[in-house]
Design an enzyme around this catalytic site. Structure first.
Site, PDB file in Angstrom:
ATOM      1  CG  HIS A  34      -0.289   0.108   2.524  1.00 18.33           C
ATOM      2  ND1 HIS A  34       0.503  -0.896   3.053  1.00 18.33           N
ATOM      3  CD2 HIS A  34      -0.289   1.102   3.457  1.00 18.33           C
ATOM      4  CE1 HIS A  34       0.943  -0.537   4.243  1.00 18.33           C
ATOM      5  NE2 HIS A  34       0.489   0.685   4.508  1.00 18.33           N
ATOM      6  CG  ASP A  62       4.918   2.786   7.459  1.00 18.17           C
ATOM      7  OD1 ASP A  62       4.057   3.091   6.617  1.00 18.17           O
ATOM      8  OD2 ASP A  62       4.674   2.037   8.433  1.00 18.17           O
ATOM      9  CG  HIS A  90      -4.179  -0.276   6.250  1.00 17.40           C
ATOM     10  ND1 HIS A  90      -4.090  -0.212   7.615  1.00 17.40           N
ATOM     11  CD2 HIS A  90      -3.156   0.503   5.777  1.00 17.40           C
ATOM     12  CE1 HIS A  90      -3.064   0.548   7.957  1.00 17.40           C
ATOM     13  NE2 HIS A  90      -2.487   1.003   6.859  1.00 17.40           N
TER      14      HIS A  90
END
EC number: 3.1.26.11
Length: 318
Positions: free
Chosen positions: A62, A66, A140
């Site tokens: 995704h 990070d 998510h």
């Protein structure tokens, strides 16, 4: 197949853990794949047993920083380290192509090799003679995909001595039997190549969850996996934080592993709040929380590796 962790922390790097990046090595093929590429991934590679020149594919789960902000630097360094312009395939969610183009427009990088960006959707996204890669949408805050890497079943070993004892002469007939074909001997006997091949070896399966809350889709993708690498950002007493941010607790990841019937579970993507050994809740406590539900659980560490060996048809490692 060897999984090597280049970053096991969440959000931002710490002195102990870099942000997300996982390498998957195929030793016999002399290549490796990268799953996510957080900032600092190429620095970690300098201390890891993989060469950037042998990187063959990158899979982004995704578009959170990070998991992504190390990508452009790594692509640029691959141009500098590659003596031969070997192609690279980049897989990821919708928007990855726009992200790449935007960076290139603002800060152009001349890549010395062909780069193909492939936007994924649920289902099979790659297949060759030995490997199938499929993905499912995780749960998510932004579109996020879990990836499954599955080896195809390997044909059993050809039983040479048995063929000789059956009177098969060396040469074309021998070769035909090895390919599983039927052959007719001079005395009229018809032999089936399938009778001279040992039991097939099941392929290995490794699943990477990416960032996700507990997800039925990820559970289904992970069924029967040899190794499930699942995020466990929080301990279960921080469940409210996990839900608010779209993440899983260690207990929830263990429950997914148990219901999916995986052989091993490795937790990663840890919140730094548990790194203080003198704190109220440590990484050891996080592990214990998961092992209460799924004993075959371990914690990932930066630059640590897990070897996933192929099992024989009798369930033993070769």
């Amino acid at each position: 197949m060897i999984v090597t962790f280049l970053g096991t922390g969440s959000g931002a790097p710490t002195t102990r853990r870099n942000v997300s990046g996982i390498g998957l090595r195929f030793l016999q093929a002399g290549k490796w794949w990268l799953f996510d590429c957080g900032e600092g991934t190429q620095h970690q590679l300098l201390r890891a047993p993989m060469k950037i020149s042998q990187l063959d594919k990158i899979f982004i789960t995704h578009l959170h920083g990070d998991h992504l902000y190390g990508l452009i630097g790594l692509l640029a360094s691959r141009s500098l380290r590659n003596t031969e312009p070997t192609p690279l395939e980049l897989y990821g969610p919708p928007g990855l192509d726009r992200y790449f183009r935007g960076i290139m427009e603002a800060s152009p990088v001349h890549l010395q090799y062909p780069l193909e960006i492939k936007i994924v959707s649920e289902g099979v996204i790659y297949e060759d003679e030995e490997i199938v890669v499929s993905c499912r949408m995780a749960k998510h805050r932004v579109p996020s995909f879990a990836y499954a890497v599955m080896e195809k079943e390997k044909t059993g070993a050809f039983q040479v001595e048995r063929a000789k004892q059956a009177g098969v002469p060396s040469g074309p007939l021998f070769g035909a039997l090895k390919r599983g074909e039927q052959v007719t001997l001079e005395d009229g006997r018809v032999l089936d190549g399938k009778d001279f091949v040992g039991e097939p070896q099941p392929g290995r399966k490794i699943v990477f969850s990416g960032d996700t809350e507990p997800s039925q889709a990820v559970l289904e993708l992970a069924k029967g996996a040899d190794l499930l690498v699942h995020e466990a950002t929080y301990a279960h007493h921080d469940k409210e934080l996990a839900t608010r941010s779209g993440h899983s607790t260690a207990r929830e990841a263990a429950q997914i592993a148990k219901e999916a019937g995986v052989k091993e579970l490795c937790l990663t993507h840890f919140s730094p709040r548990y790194e203080d050994e003198d704190g109220d809740f440590s990484m050891e406590d996080l592990l214990a929380e998961a092992q209460q539900i799924f004993p075959a659980t371990q914690l990932a560490d930066d630059l640590g590796s897990i070897s996933v060996k192929r099992e024989r048809s009798d369930g033993r490692k070769p």
